[in-house]
Design a protein around this motif. Structure first.
Motif, short mmCIF file in Angstrom:
data_model
loop_
_atom_site.label_atom_id
_atom_site.label_comp_id
_atom_site.label_asym_id
_atom_site.label_seq_id
_atom_site.Cartn_x
_atom_site.Cartn_y
_atom_site.Cartn_z
N GLU A 1 -7.07 -2.95 -2.04
CA GLU A 1 -6.39 -4.25 -2.07
C GLU A 1 -6.03 -4.63 -3.49
O GLU A 1 -4.96 -5.16 -3.75
CB GLU A 1 -7.26 -5.34 -1.44
CG GLU A 1 -7.28 -5.29 0.07
CD GLU A 1 -5.93 -5.59 0.69
OE1 GLU A 1 -5.24 -6.51 0.22
OE2 GLU A 1 -5.56 -4.89 1.65
N ASP B 1 0.82 -1.21 0.00
CA ASP B 1 0.00 0.00 0.00
C ASP B 1 0.86 1.26 0.00
O ASP B 1 0.51 2.26 -0.63
CB ASP B 1 -0.97 0.00 1.17
CG ASP B 1 -0.29 -0.28 2.51
OD1 ASP B 1 0.79 -0.89 2.51
OD2 ASP B 1 -0.84 0.12 3.55
N THR C 1 -2.93 -2.85 -4.68
CA THR C 1 -1.64 -3.27 -4.13
C THR C 1 -1.18 -4.62 -4.65
O THR C 1 0.00 -4.95 -4.53
CB THR C 1 -1.72 -3.33 -2.59
OG1 THR C 1 -2.72 -4.26 -2.21
CG2 THR C 1 -2.00 -1.97 -2.00
N MET C 2 -2.08 -5.40 -5.23
CA MET C 2 -1.72 -6.75 -5.69
C MET C 2 -0.55 -6.76 -6.69
O MET C 2 0.35 -7.58 -6.55
CB MET C 2 -2.95 -7.45 -6.28
CG MET C 2 -2.69 -8.89 -6.66
SD MET C 2 -2.03 -9.92 -5.32
CE MET C 2 -3.33 -9.85 -4.14
N ASN D 1 -13.30 -3.84 -3.39
CA ASN D 1 -12.09 -3.77 -2.58
C ASN D 1 -10.98 -3.10 -3.41
O ASN D 1 -9.99 -3.74 -3.74
CB ASN D 1 -11.68 -5.18 -2.14
CG ASN D 1 -10.80 -5.15 -0.92
OD1 ASN D 1 -10.42 -4.09 -0.44
ND2 ASN D 1 -10.46 -6.31 -0.42
#
Length: 188
Positions: free
Chosen positions: A139, A26, A142-143, A136
């Motif tokens: 999330e 993040d 950031t993957m 989401n």
């Protein structure tokens, strides 16, 4: 020996970077958006400086693009999470629409000819990915950094294994080979 030291330091830096990306993806996303902000801010400031110099020379210049670039860059630097959220919502919506479009096109094609069920897997996955991003978004943002970090860790570890296991002693084992030039003199 200098090559080995460089390779060792390089591999350790990649390993540390990869670990940081996996542990704090993040933060990496925020810094990426902030870096893009700097890339907008610098040309904006340069354009403002050029306009200021032209104004001192007596020319009237309105640096609209430079002001816009500088302000947008500042906004990206100050509020990176805002842009990450917007970008991920747009991406999620596009994925949902793309999945639905592919599903409807396949359903329409199925009326005219047989379409194997396996062809519906990818559009369903695209649709589901869009829903995941919509519900989401941070999330999902950031993957890619986690994947990049894991790849960097694997690269660094394999390079370290190569370095310690397969590198021969550079300085001690190298011998100079003298090449003898043949002259065009006739032999007796």
């Amino acid at each position: 020996m200098k090559t080995m030291n460089y390779s060792l330091v390089s591999s350790l830096c990649v390993l540390i970077t990869g670990m940081l990306l996996v542990v704090w993806p993040d933060v990496a996303v925020n810094y990426l958006v902030m870096t893009i902000g700097v890339l907008f801010l610098l040309p904006g400031l340069m354009g403002l400086a050029a306009a200021f110099r032209q104004r001192q020379a007596g020319r009237t210049v309105v640096p609209v693009a430079a002001v816009g670039s500088a302000l947008f860059g500042l906004w990206l630097i100050i509020m990176p999470a805002f842009f990450i959220g917007i970008l991920m919502y747009v991406l999620g919506a596009l994925l949902v629409l793309a999945g639905l479009s592919q599903l409807s096109n396949l359903a329409a094609a199925r009326v005219q000819m047989p379409v194997p069920g396996a062809w519906f897997v990818v559009p369903v996955l695209v649709f589901v990915a869009g829903l995941v991003v919509l519900f989401n978004p941070f999330e999902a943002a950031t993957m890619p950094f986690v994947v990049l970090g894991a790849s960097a860790i694997v690269y660094a570890l394999t390079d370290l294994v190569r370095l310690f296991r397969y590198t021969k002693k550079k300085d001690a084992d190298i011998t100079d080979v003298d090449f003898v030039e043949e002259k065009d003199e006739p032999r007796s």
